[in-house]
Design an enzyme around this catalytic site. Structure first.
Site, PDB file in Angstrom:
ATOM      1  N   PHE A  85     -89.910   2.835 -74.158  1.00 15.39           N
ATOM      2  CA  PHE A  85     -89.231   1.733 -73.464  1.00 15.39           C
ATOM      3  C   PHE A  85     -90.310   0.885 -72.793  1.00 15.39           C
ATOM      4  CE2 PHE A  85     -86.446  -0.603 -70.760  1.00 15.39           C
ATOM      5  CZ  PHE A  85     -85.161  -0.474 -71.272  1.00 15.39           C
ATOM      6  N   ASP A 126     -88.390  -0.263 -64.160  1.00 11.90           N
ATOM      7  CA  ASP A 126     -88.068   1.155 -64.202  1.00 11.90           C
ATOM      8  C   ASP A 126     -89.308   2.045 -64.097  1.00 11.90           C
ATOM      9  OD1 ASP A 126     -86.779   3.555 -64.611  1.00 11.90           O
ATOM     10  OD2 ASP A 126     -86.423   3.226 -66.738  1.00 11.90           O
ATOM     11  N   ASN A 145     -87.772 -11.153 -69.797  1.00 11.63           N
ATOM     12  CA  ASN A 145     -88.556  -9.961 -70.125  1.00 11.63           C
ATOM     13  C   ASN A 145     -88.548  -9.735 -71.628  1.00 11.63           C
ATOM     14  OD1 ASN A 145     -89.162  -8.603 -67.377  1.00 11.63           O
ATOM     15  ND2 ASN A 145     -86.953  -8.951 -67.267  1.00 11.63           N
ATOM     16  N   PHE A 163     -79.566  -7.251 -69.271  1.00 11.51           N
ATOM     17  CA  PHE A 163     -79.863  -5.820 -69.338  1.00 11.51           C
ATOM     18  C   PHE A 163     -80.064  -5.366 -70.780  1.00 11.51           C
ATOM     19  CE2 PHE A 163     -78.085  -6.428 -65.244  1.00 11.51           C
ATOM     20  CZ  PHE A 163     -78.538  -5.397 -64.432  1.00 11.51           C
TER      21      PHE A 163
END
Length: 349
Positions: free
Chosen positions: A27, A80, A129, A329
């Protein structure tokens, strides 16, 4: 209130499962501010690469290294802990002398570059992003492949991800307790998290109800439409429906859904009646948002991942690349592809 896992799918519930974030390297997030450092000013923009540490932890460590107060280090968004992420921090360090940030050492963190900047980097001040995700142990390659093709054309629901609501939905539960007791909440962070969770949950519910319609992207009288990539909106009228529908089909315009709060929601007539009915039973959360003077706003109902591409390493492993605008998201994209498994299935961004 509809549980996140039960929200309506745009492409139907995925047929297969897959492992999201088997390790942090699966990720990868690269922040896109949309601008370059000025090269002068009292602030220093610092681009970092981190793995295994959260944004606030790194920001506090940077403040300690620079011998400034933690509040003097800001960032555009939280990234994250359980991922490889590249983002910018901003430290207020007046004076002509440039600190040597190559000496800043923190396990799991690396300084990539830094430069002077005129303005403080504020929360939300980013363009978007870029994501690189690896899904492993995919049980139905054909289904995922077709879904990726469909997403290129039809997008995905622009849901707020499960992480917006806290671990186990704790932020939303906090908002509900607050609404029911009317007890003052002194902690500013809790206030912010809980109000955000309340409004996000109502938005998700409105979108979920809209997606139950046969033609999801059909413009109706009173819809609030926005130019793609813009924040402002206007209201659709009956006389314009045919032309507006053409522009929605061409992705020039986006149908929006309400972020409920105080003031007018933005829709009118048929569209307003639909949105109000979708959240009619959630009176406590609506009352809380009005009481706390959270202004109503709009958000695009659908999300179209940009620069979407993918590569199958083998029949059970796929690497996916895409770019999303700020506030969107990645998990809302993954949710339309597979039923995720793993400890971090719902923790992203």
């Amino acid at each position: 209130m509809i549980e996140f896992d039960n929200l309506t799918y745009l492409h139907g519930k995925p047929q297969g499962t897959g492992l999201l974030k088997a390790n942090p390297e699966d990720f990868v997030v690269v922040e896109d501010l949309g601008f370059e450092p000025d090269g002068e000013g009292e602030h220093i923009l610092v681009r970092i690469l981190k793995n295994g540490c959260n944004t606030r932890f790194v920001a506090d460590a940077l403040a300690k290294f620079l011998k400034i107060h933690a509040r003097e280090v800001s960032f555009a968004g939280q990234k994250d802990k359980h991922a490889v992420t590249e983002q910018w921090l901003c430290a207020r360090v007046p004076g002509k002398e440039m600190p040597d940030l190559s000496a800043f050492q923190l396990e799991g963190c690396q300084v990539l570059e830094y430069a002077r900047h005129k303005r403080k980097l504020r929360l939300g001040a980013l363009k978007g992003n870029a994501f690189t995700l690896v899904l492993r142990e995919v049980s139905n390659r054909d289904d995922v492949e077709q879904r990726l093709i469909d997403i290129c054309v039809k997008g995905v629901p622009n849901y707020f991800g499960a992480q917006r609501f806290g671990i186990g939905g704790s932020n939303l539960q906090g908002a509900l307790r607050w609404a029911q007791t009317n007890t003052p909440v002194r902690d500013r962070n809790k206030r912010s998290f809980w109000l955000s969770a309340a409004r996000s949950a109502l938005f998700n519910q409105i979108v979920a109800e809209r997606l139950k319609k046969a033609d999801v992207n059909q413009v109706v009288d009173g819809d609030a439409l926005q130019l793609a990539g813009r924040g402002s909106w206007f209201v659709a009228t009956t006389e314009e429906l045919a032309e507006l529908q053409r522009r929605v089909n061409d992705k020039e315009l986006m149908i929006t859904a309400a972020l409920p709060g105080s003031g007018e929601w933005g829709t009118q007539r048929e569209a307003l009646a639909f949105e109000q009915a979708a959240v009619a039973e959630e009176t406590e959360l609506q009352t809380l948002l009005v009481r706390e003077k959270v202004e109503a706003a709009r958000r695009a109902m659908l999300l179209y991942p940009q620069q979407l591409s993918w590569n199958w390493w083998d029949d059970v492993t796929v690497e996916i690349h895409f770019w999303l605008p700020a506030g969107s998201f990645a998990t809302s994209v993954v949710r339309e592809l597979i039923n995720t498994t793993g400890d971090y299935a719902h923790i992203a961004e």
